[in-house]
Design a protein around this motif. Structure first.
Motif, PDB file in Angstrom:
ATOM      1  N   VAL A 162       0.852  -1.195   0.000  1.00  0.00           N
ATOM      2  CA  VAL A 162       0.000   0.000   0.000  1.00  0.00           C
ATOM      3  C   VAL A 162       0.884   1.239   0.000  1.00  0.00           C
ATOM      4  O   VAL A 162       1.816   1.333   0.791  1.00  0.00           O
ATOM      5  CB  VAL A 162      -0.917   0.006   1.254  1.00  0.00           C
ATOM      6  N   THR A 163       0.604   2.183  -0.889  1.00  0.00           N
ATOM      7  CA  THR A 163       1.429   3.399  -0.966  1.00  0.00           C
ATOM      8  C   THR A 163       1.027   4.366   0.160  1.00  0.00           C
ATOM      9  O   THR A 163      -0.040   4.209   0.760  1.00  0.00           O
ATOM     10  CB  THR A 163       1.237   4.130  -2.311  1.00  0.00           C
ATOM     11  N   PRO A 164       1.861   5.393   0.424  1.00  0.00           N
ATOM     12  CA  PRO A 164       1.487   6.368   1.476  1.00  0.00           C
ATOM     13  C   PRO A 164       0.172   7.086   1.174  1.00  0.00           C
ATOM     14  O   PRO A 164      -0.453   7.637   2.063  1.00  0.00           O
ATOM     15  CB  PRO A 164       2.654   7.353   1.470  1.00  0.00           C
ATOM     16  N   ASN A 165      -0.237   7.084  -0.113  1.00  0.00           N
ATOM     17  CA  ASN A 165      -1.528   7.713  -0.441  1.00  0.00           C
ATOM     18  C   ASN A 165      -2.693   6.741  -0.287  1.00  0.00           C
ATOM     19  O   ASN A 165      -3.804   7.036  -0.712  1.00  0.00           O
ATOM     20  CB  ASN A 165      -1.515   8.213  -1.890  1.00  0.00           C
ATOM     21  N   CYS A 166      -2.383   5.574   0.281  1.00  0.00           N
ATOM     22  CA  CYS A 166      -3.371   4.521   0.499  1.00  0.00           C
ATOM     23  C   CYS A 166      -3.876   3.890  -0.792  1.00  0.00           C
ATOM     24  O   CYS A 166      -5.010   3.399  -0.848  1.00  0.00           O
ATOM     25  CB  CYS A 166      -4.540   5.029   1.344  1.00  0.00           C
ATOM     26  N   VAL A 193      -3.803   0.763  -3.050  1.00  0.00           N
ATOM     27  CA  VAL A 193      -3.388  -0.627  -2.862  1.00  0.00           C
ATOM     28  C   VAL A 193      -2.761  -1.099  -4.171  1.00  0.00           C
ATOM     29  O   VAL A 193      -3.435  -1.190  -5.205  1.00  0.00           O
ATOM     30  CB  VAL A 193      -4.590  -1.509  -2.469  1.00  0.00           C
ATOM     31  N   VAL A 194      -1.458  -1.386  -4.136  1.00  0.00           N
ATOM     32  CA  VAL A 194      -0.767  -1.814  -5.354  1.00  0.00           C
ATOM     33  C   VAL A 194      -0.868  -3.335  -5.497  1.00  0.00           C
ATOM     34  O   VAL A 194      -1.147  -3.847  -6.573  1.00  0.00           O
ATOM     35  CB  VAL A 194       0.717  -1.364  -5.315  1.00  0.00           C
ATOM     36  N   VAL A 195      -0.638  -4.031  -4.408  1.00  0.00           N
ATOM     37  CA  VAL A 195      -0.819  -5.494  -4.380  1.00  0.00           C
ATOM     38  C   VAL A 195      -1.643  -5.817  -3.127  1.00  0.00           C
ATOM     39  O   VAL A 195      -1.220  -5.477  -2.024  1.00  0.00           O
ATOM     40  CB  VAL A 195       0.552  -6.222  -4.331  1.00  0.00           C
ATOM     41  N   PRO A 204       5.791  -4.668 -14.892  1.00  0.00           N
ATOM     42  CA  PRO A 204       5.741  -3.347 -15.543  1.00  0.00           C
ATOM     43  C   PRO A 204       6.012  -2.208 -14.561  1.00  0.00           C
ATOM     44  O   PRO A 204       5.989  -2.412 -13.340  1.00  0.00           O
ATOM     45  CB  PRO A 204       4.315  -3.268 -16.085  1.00  0.00           C
ATOM     46  N   ASN A 205       6.220  -1.010 -15.104  1.00  0.00           N
ATOM     47  CA  ASN A 205       6.478   0.170 -14.245  1.00  0.00           C
ATOM     48  C   ASN A 205       5.293   0.427 -13.327  1.00  0.00           C
ATOM     49  O   ASN A 205       4.146   0.309 -13.726  1.00  0.00           O
ATOM     50  CB  ASN A 205       6.691   1.422 -15.102  1.00  0.00           C
ATOM     51  N   GLY A 206       5.629   0.760 -12.096  1.00  0.00           N
ATOM     52  CA  GLY A 206       4.588   1.143 -11.123  1.00  0.00           C
ATOM     53  C   GLY A 206       3.813  -0.033 -10.561  1.00  0.00           C
ATOM     54  O   GLY A 206       2.775   0.147  -9.934  1.00  0.00           O
ATOM     55  N   CYS A 207       4.339  -1.273 -10.759  1.00  0.00           N
ATOM     56  CA  CYS A 207       3.572  -2.435 -10.281  1.00  0.00           C
ATOM     57  C   CYS A 207       3.869  -2.728  -8.810  1.00  0.00           C
ATOM     58  O   CYS A 207       3.222  -3.579  -8.215  1.00  0.00           O
ATOM     59  CB  CYS A 207       3.875  -3.651 -11.143  1.00  0.00           C
ATOM     60  N   GLY A 208       4.872  -2.074  -8.234  1.00  0.00           N
ATOM     61  CA  GLY A 208       5.105  -2.261  -6.794  1.00  0.00           C
ATOM     62  C   GLY A 208       6.417  -2.941  -6.453  1.00  0.00           C
ATOM     63  O   GLY A 208       6.603  -3.397  -5.322  1.00  0.00           O
ATOM     64  N   LYS A 209       7.350  -2.992  -7.404  1.00  0.00           N
ATOM     65  CA  LYS A 209       8.632  -3.690  -7.160  1.00  0.00           C
ATOM     66  C   LYS A 209       9.440  -2.959  -6.067  1.00  0.00           C
ATOM     67  O   LYS A 209       9.817  -3.565  -5.061  1.00  0.00           O
ATOM     68  CB  LYS A 209       9.453  -3.770  -8.464  1.00  0.00           C
ATOM     69  N   SER A 210       9.657  -1.653  -6.303  1.00  0.00           N
ATOM     70  CA  SER A 210      10.438  -0.896  -5.302  1.00  0.00           C
ATOM     71  C   SER A 210       9.665  -0.794  -3.997  1.00  0.00           C
ATOM     72  O   SER A 210      10.261  -0.767  -2.914  1.00  0.00           O
ATOM     73  CB  SER A 210      10.745   0.508  -5.801  1.00  0.00           C
ATOM     74  N   SER A 211       8.341  -0.743  -4.110  1.00  0.00           N
ATOM     75  CA  SER A 211       7.529  -0.642  -2.896  1.00  0.00           C
ATOM     76  C   SER A 211       7.740  -1.857  -1.997  1.00  0.00           C
ATOM     77  O   SER A 211       7.733  -1.736  -0.769  1.00  0.00           O
ATOM     78  CB  SER A 211       6.048  -0.530  -3.252  1.00  0.00           C
ATOM     79  N   LEU A 212       7.930  -3.022  -2.623  1.00  0.00           N
ATOM     80  CA  LEU A 212       8.186  -4.233  -1.835  1.00  0.00           C
ATOM     81  C   LEU A 212       9.474  -4.052  -1.012  1.00  0.00           C
ATOM     82  O   LEU A 212       9.520  -4.411   0.169  1.00  0.00           O
ATOM     83  CB  LEU A 212       8.317  -5.438  -2.786  1.00  0.00           C
ATOM     84  N   PHE A 213      10.496  -3.454  -1.624  1.00  0.00           N
ATOM     85  CA  PHE A 213      11.749  -3.197  -0.900  1.00  0.00           C
ATOM     86  C   PHE A 213      11.512  -2.222   0.254  1.00  0.00           C
ATOM     87  O   PHE A 213      12.095  -2.363   1.320  1.00  0.00           O
ATOM     88  CB  PHE A 213      12.807  -2.618  -1.849  1.00  0.00           C
ATOM     89  N   ARG A 214      10.646  -1.203  -0.004  1.00  0.00           N
ATOM     90  CA  ARG A 214      10.371  -0.215   1.064  1.00  0.00           C
ATOM     91  C   ARG A 214       9.699  -0.910   2.247  1.00  0.00           C
ATOM     92  O   ARG A 214       9.964  -0.589   3.406  1.00  0.00           O
ATOM     93  CB  ARG A 214       9.471   0.899   0.531  1.00  0.00           C
ATOM     94  N   ILE A 215       8.851  -1.885   1.925  1.00  0.00           N
ATOM     95  CA  ILE A 215       8.172  -2.603   3.014  1.00  0.00           C
ATOM     96  C   ILE A 215       9.172  -3.493   3.752  1.00  0.00           C
ATOM     97  O   ILE A 215       9.202  -3.528   4.985  1.00  0.00           O
ATOM     98  CB  ILE A 215       6.979  -3.401   2.444  1.00  0.00           C
ATOM     99  N   LEU A 240      10.401   0.987   5.754  1.00  0.00           N
ATOM    100  CA  LEU A 240      10.140   2.413   5.498  1.00  0.00           C
ATOM    101  C   LEU A 240       8.637   2.678   5.400  1.00  0.00           C
ATOM    102  O   LEU A 240       8.154   3.699   5.875  1.00  0.00           O
ATOM    103  CB  LEU A 240      10.807   2.861   4.192  1.00  0.00           C
ATOM    104  N   TRP A 241       7.926   1.781   4.761  1.00  0.00           N
ATOM    105  CA  TRP A 241       6.475   1.967   4.633  1.00  0.00           C
ATOM    106  C   TRP A 241       5.759   1.129   5.690  1.00  0.00           C
ATOM    107  O   TRP A 241       6.193   0.012   5.990  1.00  0.00           O
ATOM    108  CB  TRP A 241       6.002   1.547   3.239  1.00  0.00           C
ATOM    109  N   PRO A 242       4.665   1.652   6.219  1.00  0.00           N
ATOM    110  CA  PRO A 242       3.939   0.869   7.231  1.00  0.00           C
ATOM    111  C   PRO A 242       3.272  -0.358   6.602  1.00  0.00           C
ATOM    112  O   PRO A 242       2.972  -0.376   5.405  1.00  0.00           O
ATOM    113  CB  PRO A 242       2.891   1.860   7.741  1.00  0.00           C
ATOM    114  N   THR A 290      15.247  -5.775 -11.991  1.00  0.00           N
ATOM    115  CA  THR A 290      15.994  -5.408 -13.197  1.00  0.00           C
ATOM    116  C   THR A 290      15.143  -5.609 -14.446  1.00  0.00           C
ATOM    117  O   THR A 290      14.200  -6.397 -14.444  1.00  0.00           O
ATOM    118  CB  THR A 290      17.294  -6.224 -13.312  1.00  0.00           C
ATOM    119  N   HIS A 291      15.494  -4.865 -15.466  1.00  0.00           N
ATOM    120  CA  HIS A 291      14.853  -5.075 -16.763  1.00  0.00           C
ATOM    121  C   HIS A 291      15.863  -5.702 -17.732  1.00  0.00           C
ATOM    122  O   HIS A 291      15.557  -5.909 -18.891  1.00  0.00           O
ATOM    123  CB  HIS A 291      14.360  -3.730 -17.323  1.00  0.00           C
ATOM    124  N   ARG A 292      17.088  -6.010 -17.202  1.00  0.00           N
ATOM    125  CA  ARG A 292      18.139  -6.549 -18.080  1.00  0.00           C
ATOM    126  C   ARG A 292      18.098  -8.077 -18.102  1.00  0.00           C
ATOM    127  O   ARG A 292      18.294  -8.717 -17.057  1.00  0.00           O
ATOM    128  CB  ARG A 292      19.509  -6.115 -17.566  1.00  0.00           C
TER     129      ARG A 292
END
Ligand SMILES: Nc1ncnc2c1ncn2[C@@H]1O[C@H](COP(=O)(O)OP(=O)(O)OP(=O)(O)O)[C@@H](O)[C@H]1O
Length: 718
Positions: free
Chosen positions: A503-507, A509-511, A529-540, A544-546, A682-684
């Motif tokens: 869940v992003t800080p704006n609430c 729900v990505v996954v 794809p972009n914006g699907c929540g990959k980096s967000s998973l790392f933040r969790i 960093l993210w609740p 990665t996209h490589r």
């Protein structure tokens, strides 16, 4: 004064009678006042008429549009919780006193501290200054008495005394200013220490700007606002206590002089007290809300600084895009809005100062004159002498006149000091109201820091859909982080997510629900794809993210070997030498304690093919590495950090996108050889072969976690 007397001479030459000029001046002042009152009403009415007639002037519309655009931007960046703000507008209310007492507890933590010592000495100086003022007033009265008596010897002696008293008086004056500055600095230091402690508690520096929307520019509040608050509270202490001492002691002294004249000691204070109270009431009622005005000015100033710092941070990108026009326009608008607010304050002050001066300079002076003359006009002292007969008469009369002159001079001087004190006391009301603005900003910042440290956030969230409300629980309109982070013993090396939503800080729900078990040696590739929540998973995973639901199990971090180490696409370069870059966030002491030598650092740099930087700059030269190193070199430096820290898990977020493929492959190979488990976004396609598992997001909230087949590692990802 010379200019005025010349001007008055010229008027005399013109033959204009002085009363006419006085009337003209009074008339002009009344006209100006009426214009001030009438113009806003007229323009308001005009706008109303314009609206109803739908004849809106183009220019006005354009500036209104610009205004609203900027206000919108400010609303987003500066005051995302306008609703909250409106209910807590700073002013002299209960909230202010509550916040002020909290601030005082921080600034003066114990009854016996450095600050109380400073306050004590400061108070002593203020009292001594009052005694000195009274002494000087009485001395001047006595000097005048001997002038009237034509007693040259006594006059000379008293004049010498008068000069003698100037030495301690000037020292005390200077000391008062010195102590005020010291006090302001001491308060500021306490506040800054407290603020820094909170700012770095539980990653607040990240949470405040990313997860919460209440503080738009923490840097401004941590520096400028704290400074202004500390300075104004230190100044206020002097400007409130000194006039109070003055009034008390001067009042007593005046009463004593009145008593000497055998007159009623209560009529004067009663008269002056009632006039002062009445004028204070009128001024308080008519005073503009300076607290709100100042707080708004500080907001706009903060926004202007925010735009400046954005330009500095993103200078290169803006220059490449050629975006200077847009940035310049934003800067101009932000500055114009600040100027508009400042002008508003100046105008409000203009009329308020006029009113203030009218009461303080004229009404009070008149009352003072009545007060001083009352004991002479109504007192019985000397009446007998005045009524006596010829012989001893002239001596007695002379003495009486000189006594009265002494009384008048002393009383006049004391009254001037007293009215000065009342004027300062009244003006400090404005300062207190302005202080309310600063207090609300500083105390508000501390409150937000405390809350974000506990995971309580307040951000303008998107409209809550049914899906959102079924995943996140809302209490009082704010999301509740019900998920748990469970720290397992450091020996248990696996990471697991159990029904955790992303869940992003704006609430958003990505996954909706993610289940994962990651063991050491399970090299995981994360794609989608972009914006699907990959980096967000790392933040969790990094905390960093609740977590709004489910459980995250991670090994308890130990100091010597971090469990997870995150490398972003744009690595952060700290201030310091090359060595400091490699060991960040360790310090030199940590490095020595861990027993890492410069030779080992050199071999790490060799592994990431950055040995030439060591040869060129050495380990100890401090440089601006952010600008000196190229994009690929910075990414390699970040991998060098990974090799230095040797964590259990490496969270690699497209961290080698600018590195050549051969060097990238070597680095991945080396990381695996060191026993680091890789979690790679990665996209490589060339990196697939270094991984054993894959987590695929589809961008619609679905995901698939599976083992990679050996033939798949050669597959091209599109
Ligand atoms: N600080 C933030 N506040 C609000 N929303 C955010 C924040 N950071 C990311 N998001 C949103 O969360 C969603 C997922 O972002 P995330 O960074 O995880 O994407 P990603 O899969 O890593 O994309 P990319 O491949 O482009 O890096 C995006 O819709 C993004 O707009």
């Amino acid at each position: 004064m010379a200019v005025f007397s010349k001007f008055s001479d010229k008027i005399d030459q013109l033959g204009l009678p002085k009363p006419v000029i006085t009337h003209a001046l009074v008339g002009a002042a009344i006209m100006a006042w009426s214009l001030k009152m009438a113009v806003p009403l007229l323009t308001k009415n005009k706008r109303k008429n314009d609206k109803s007639n739908k004849k809106i002037v183009f220019q006005t519309q354009e500036s209104d549009e610009e205004e609203s655009k900027l206000a919108e931007a400010e609303k987003l960046l500066v005051a995302q919780n306008l609703k909250n703000k409106k209910s807590q507008e700073p002013g002299l209310n209960k909230e202010f006193f509550k916040q002020l007492s909290q601030m005082i507890k921080i600034m003066i933590p114990q009854p016996f501290s450095y600050e109380t010592g400073l306050l004590g000495v400061h108070t002593l100086c203020l009292i001594s200054r009052t005694f000195l003022s009274i002494y000087v007033a009485q001395l001047e009265g006595t000097i005048v008495k001997y002038i009237v008596r034509k007693d040259v010897k006594k006059f000379c002696w008293l004049l010498l005394k008068w000069f003698g008293i100037a030495v301690p008086a000037t020292f005390v004056n200077s000391m008062i200013r010195f102590l005020e500055s010291k006090l302001a600095l001491a308060f500021r230091t306490r506040l800054v220490r407290h603020a820094y402690r909170l700012y770095f508690k539980n990653q607040n520096y990240y949470r405040v700007s990313n997860l919460d929307g209440r503080i738009e520019n923490a840097d401004h509040r941590l520096t400028e606002d704290i400074n202004v608050f500390a300075t104004s509270i230190a100044h206020l202490y002097g400007s409130v206590t000194k006039p109070c001492f003055d009034l008390m002691l001067i009042g007593l002294s005046l009463m004593r002089s009145t008593q000497k004249m055998d007159s009623n000691i209560f009529s004067g204070p009663l008269l002056s007290g009632s006039v002062i109270m009445l004028s204070a009431y009128i001024m308080r009622t008519l005073s503009p809300k300076f607290g709100q005005l100042v707080a708004e000015e500080a907001n706009r100033y903060g926004y202007l600084r925010h735009i400046h710092s954005r330009i500095i941070t993103n200078a290169e990108e803006i220059a490449f895009y050629g975006g200077h026009k847009v940035e310049l326009q934003q800067l101009r608008h932000a500055y114009n809005r600040l100027v508009k607010q400042m002008n508003n304050i100046f105008v409000q002050k203009l009329w308020f100062v006029m009113l203030e001066q009218f009461f303080m300079k004229y009404v009070w002076s008149g009352t003072g004159m009545v007060m001083v003359s009352l004991p002479i006009l109504t007192g019985s002292a000397g009446s007998a002498a005045a009524a006596g007969t010829n012989s001893s008469n002239s001596v007695a009369k002379d003495s009486l006149v000189s006594e009265r002159t002494q009384y008048l001079t002393t009383a006049r001087n004391l009254l001037i000091s007293a009215s000065d004190a009342i004027e300062r006391l009244m003006s400090s009301y404005k300062e207190i109201v302005a202080l309310a603005g600063y207090t609300s900003r500083v105390a508000g910042m501390f409150e937000v820091f405390e809350q974000t440290a506990q995971g309580i956030y307040n951000k303008n969230t998107v409209a809550k859909s049914n899906e959102t409300t079924s995943i996140i629980e809302f209490r009082n309109g704010l999301p509740v982080a019900k998920g748990r982070i469970v720290y397992t013993s450091p020996d248990s090396t696996s990471i697991s997510l159990r029904a955790v939503p992303v869940v992003t800080p704006n609430c958003d729900v990505v996954v909706p629900c993610l289940n994962l078990d990651i063991e050491p040696g399970m090299h995981l590739l994360i794609t989608g794809p972009n914006g699907c929540g990959k980096s967000s998973l790392f933040r969790i995973l990094s905390g960093l993210w609740p977590i709004y639901a489910g459980e995250l199990h991670i090994p308890k971090p130990v100091e010597e070997k971090p469990c997870m180490f995150y490398i972003p696409q744009r690595p952060y370069m700290s201030i310091g030498s090359l060595c400091d870059q490699i060991i960040y966030p360790d310090s030199r002491e940590d490095m020595i304690r861990k027993g890492v030598t410069e030779n080992e650092l050199r071999s790490i740099m060799k592994m990431v093919t950055l040995e030439h930087i060591v040869d060129r700059d050495g380990f100890d030269v401090v440089r601006d590495w952010k600008d000196i190193l190229s994009g690929g070199e910075k990414q390699r430096m970040a991998v060098a950090r990974l090799f230095y820290h040797k964590p259990k898990y490496a969270l690699l977020d497209e961290c080698t996108s600018a590195v050549s493929i051969d060097v990238e492959s070597n680095m991945y190979e080396s990381a695996k050889n060191m026993g680091i488990t890789l979690l790679t976004i990665t996209h490589r396609p060339t990196l697939w072969k270094f991984h054993t598992h894959i987590l695929e997001f589809d961008g619609l909230g679905n995901w698939c976690f599976r083992k990679l087949e050996p033939n798949e590692t050669q597959k091209q990802y599109n």
